[in-house]
Design an enzyme around this catalytic site. Sequence first.
Site, mmCIF file in Angstrom:
data_model
loop_
_atom_site.group_PDB
_atom_site.id
_atom_site.type_symbol
_atom_site.label_atom_id
_atom_site.label_comp_id
_atom_site.label_asym_id
_atom_site.label_seq_id
_atom_site.Cartn_x
_atom_site.Cartn_y
_atom_site.Cartn_z
ATOM 1 N N ARG A 162 0.844 -1.210 0.000
ATOM 2 C CA ARG A 162 0.000 0.000 0.000
ATOM 3 C C ARG A 162 0.876 1.256 0.000
ATOM 4 O O ARG A 162 0.986 1.951 -0.992
ATOM 5 C CB ARG A 162 -0.961 -0.025 1.210
ATOM 6 N N ASP A 163 1.539 1.535 1.099
ATOM 7 C CA ASP A 163 2.340 2.760 1.226
ATOM 8 C C ASP A 163 3.493 2.751 0.235
ATOM 9 O O ASP A 163 3.890 3.801 -0.287
ATOM 10 C CB ASP A 163 2.862 2.852 2.670
ATOM 11 N N HIS A 197 10.615 6.685 8.358
ATOM 12 C CA HIS A 197 11.154 6.791 6.999
ATOM 13 C C HIS A 197 12.660 6.981 7.080
ATOM 14 O O HIS A 197 13.176 7.548 8.032
ATOM 15 C CB HIS A 197 10.490 7.953 6.251
ATOM 16 N N CYS A 257 9.187 9.289 -0.205
ATOM 17 C CA CYS A 257 8.473 10.422 0.360
ATOM 18 C C CYS A 257 8.412 11.498 -0.711
ATOM 19 O O CYS A 257 9.441 11.912 -1.233
ATOM 20 C CB CYS A 257 9.187 10.944 1.596
#
Lengths: 306, 306
Positions: A21-22, A215, A246
Amino acid sequence: MTVPSATGLPPRVRIHEVGARDGLQNEKTAVPTEVKAEFIHRLAAAGLTTVEATSFVHPKWVPQLADAEQLFPLLSDVPAELPVLVPNERGLDRALALGATRIAVFGSATETFAARNLNRTVAESLAMFEPVVARAKAAGAHVRGYLSMCFGDPWEGAVPVPQVVRTAKALLDLGCDELSLGDTIGVATPGHVQALLGELNAAGVATGRIGVHFHDTYGQALSNTLAALQHGVTTVDASAGGLGGCPYAKSATGNLATEDLVWMLDGLGIETGVDLAALTATSVWMAERLGRPSPSRTVRALSHKE
Amino acid sequence: MTVPSATGLPPRVRIHEVGARDGLQNEKTAVPTEVKAEFIHRLAAAGLTTVEATSFVHPKWVPQLADAEQLFPLLSDVPAELPVLVPNERGLDRALALGATRIAVFGSATETFAARNLNRTVAESLAMFEPVVARAKAAGAHVRGYLSMCFGDPWEGAVPVPQVVRTAKALLDLGCDELSLGDTIGVATPGHVQALLGELNAAGVATGRIGVHFHDTYGQALSNTLAALQHGVTTVDASAGGLGGCPYAKSATGNLATEDLVWMLDGLGIETGVDLAALTATSVWMAERLGRPSPSRTVRALSHKE
C-alpha cells in the site's frame, strides 16, 4: 549465526508490512493487479502476519491503487491480516462490502499537512473520521489510526510533542484500536522518539497500542526503531525492499526496509516469524517488476551473494 | 530545529573521520593528490577534529594511497589531528620521517582474515606490531589499534566475543592508546555490540579507550552506533559521504556515513563540533570528483533540497 542477545527488549515484534500500500502508492511504475496479488501472497508466505493490502481512496488521488476492488477479492486465501486504508465513509463502504476486517484512517499531526493532504483542518479531519471509525467498530473491524508528521513537517519544522499527543489522543478517543506514529519526512532521532512515547504514556496511552512508522530519508529509521523497541514498542511498520518514497524528498529513500529491520531483530533474538531469505527473494522479484533495484541495504547485500 | 534531547548519552562525541583513508583506499577512481589534500582541508574546516589522512602501506597493496609521501606535507596547516595507518616498521619510519604524531595499526580478530589480509597468523601480526607500537610510543606518537572482524567474518561466521576480547587486550597490551572495534562486513546488531563492550569492560578495558567502526552493509551501522553510545562510547569512526566499500559485499555501501551520524547526534543534542551543511557540501564535491553520487542518505536528502 548465534550471537549474544539483547536484554530489556520485547521478545517478539509484529511487523506491519506496508509495501503493497504505502510502497506501491508512491511508485511511478504501474503494477498490474495480479502482480500486486502475488506480491501480497509472497509477503504472507514469507511469514508476515499483517500485510496492508491497498487503499479505498478515490482513484483520482491515488491512481496506483485504483484497482482495490479488483485486488482485494484475489486475497481471500492469504494467511495474514489484510488492513486497508479508507479515507472517508465512502471508502469504508467499499472496504466493508468486500469483507475487510481491518481498516486504517490517515490523520495528520500538523495543520499544514492536513490542509495539503486532506484539504481540511486537523479538527475537520477528525470529524470526518468519527463516523468512519464508529461504523467500522460497529461492523466488528479493527481500526488503526495513522498519524503523520509526528516529528517534523516540511513547512512547520519540528512538531511540538504536546501537539502530537493531543491529536494522537483524539484519534484514540474516536475508537481507534491502535495508533501508528509516522515520521513522514524521516527527520526524527532516537531521543525525540523516546520523548514522544514517554509523553503519550504520561497522557494515558499504553505503549501496546502504539506502532511506529519511520522513513529512512536521513538514514535514521532503524536507530529510531531501536529506540522505540527499548521503550517497549512491539509494532513496527516497514516496507518490503524499502518500497515507496516520500514525495517531499524525492531523491531519498522512503520507508524503513522490512529486510533491514528483520536483520536487526534476528540479531537481537526478537521473534518476528519472518523468513528473511524468502522476504528478500520477494523484494528482488518485485524490484525486477518495478525495473529498479531495491534501496534496502540488506536486500542488496543478500541478493549480491546469491 | 529544537527537539527533545536524550538522557543517559554522552554530551560529546569525537568523530574519527576515515573517508580520506578507509574511504579512498576502496575507491576505484584515482584521486589526484591535490584533491585529497583539499578534501582533508575541507573536512577539518567542517569541524572534524580527527581526520585519518592516508596509509604508509606498500604501494603495491594499496595503490590508491601510494602518494602518502607527497600528500602528508600538504597537510601541515590542517587544524585537526591527522592519524596515518602504518602496517609495519618500514611504514612507521616513513610516517615519522614526515612528522606524523598519530599512527594506527590494523589487526584482525580472526585467523582467516589475518591470513588473507596480513599474510600472517593473529599472533604473528601482533608480533609484527610490537616494535611498531613501541617505537611510535617512544617517539611520542599516539597509537590507535584497529581490530577488524570483531562481529562476523565472511569465512568464519560469527566471531566469538572471548576471541575478540583476547585480541583486543593483546593490542592494548602492546601499548595502543585506543582501540577501534571494526564490524568489517557490517553484520553486527545492537545486542552483539553491547555484549562485546560489556565483556571488554569486564576484562579491564575502559570504555573511554574504545572506538567503534561500523559498516552499513546491512543498514545496521547507525543502530549499532546508538547502542555503543548508550554503553558510553564517545569515539565513533565514520566516513564523509559514506565513502568506501567493503570488498566482500561489492554492491553494498561501506562505512557509516559521517553525515547520517551527525544528523543523529545533532538530534540527540550530542556535541560534535561538525557543521553538517559544510560537511555535506564537501561530500557532494568529493562525489563529483569520483563521478558517482554519495551513498549517504543525509547527503542525498540535503543536497537534493539545495
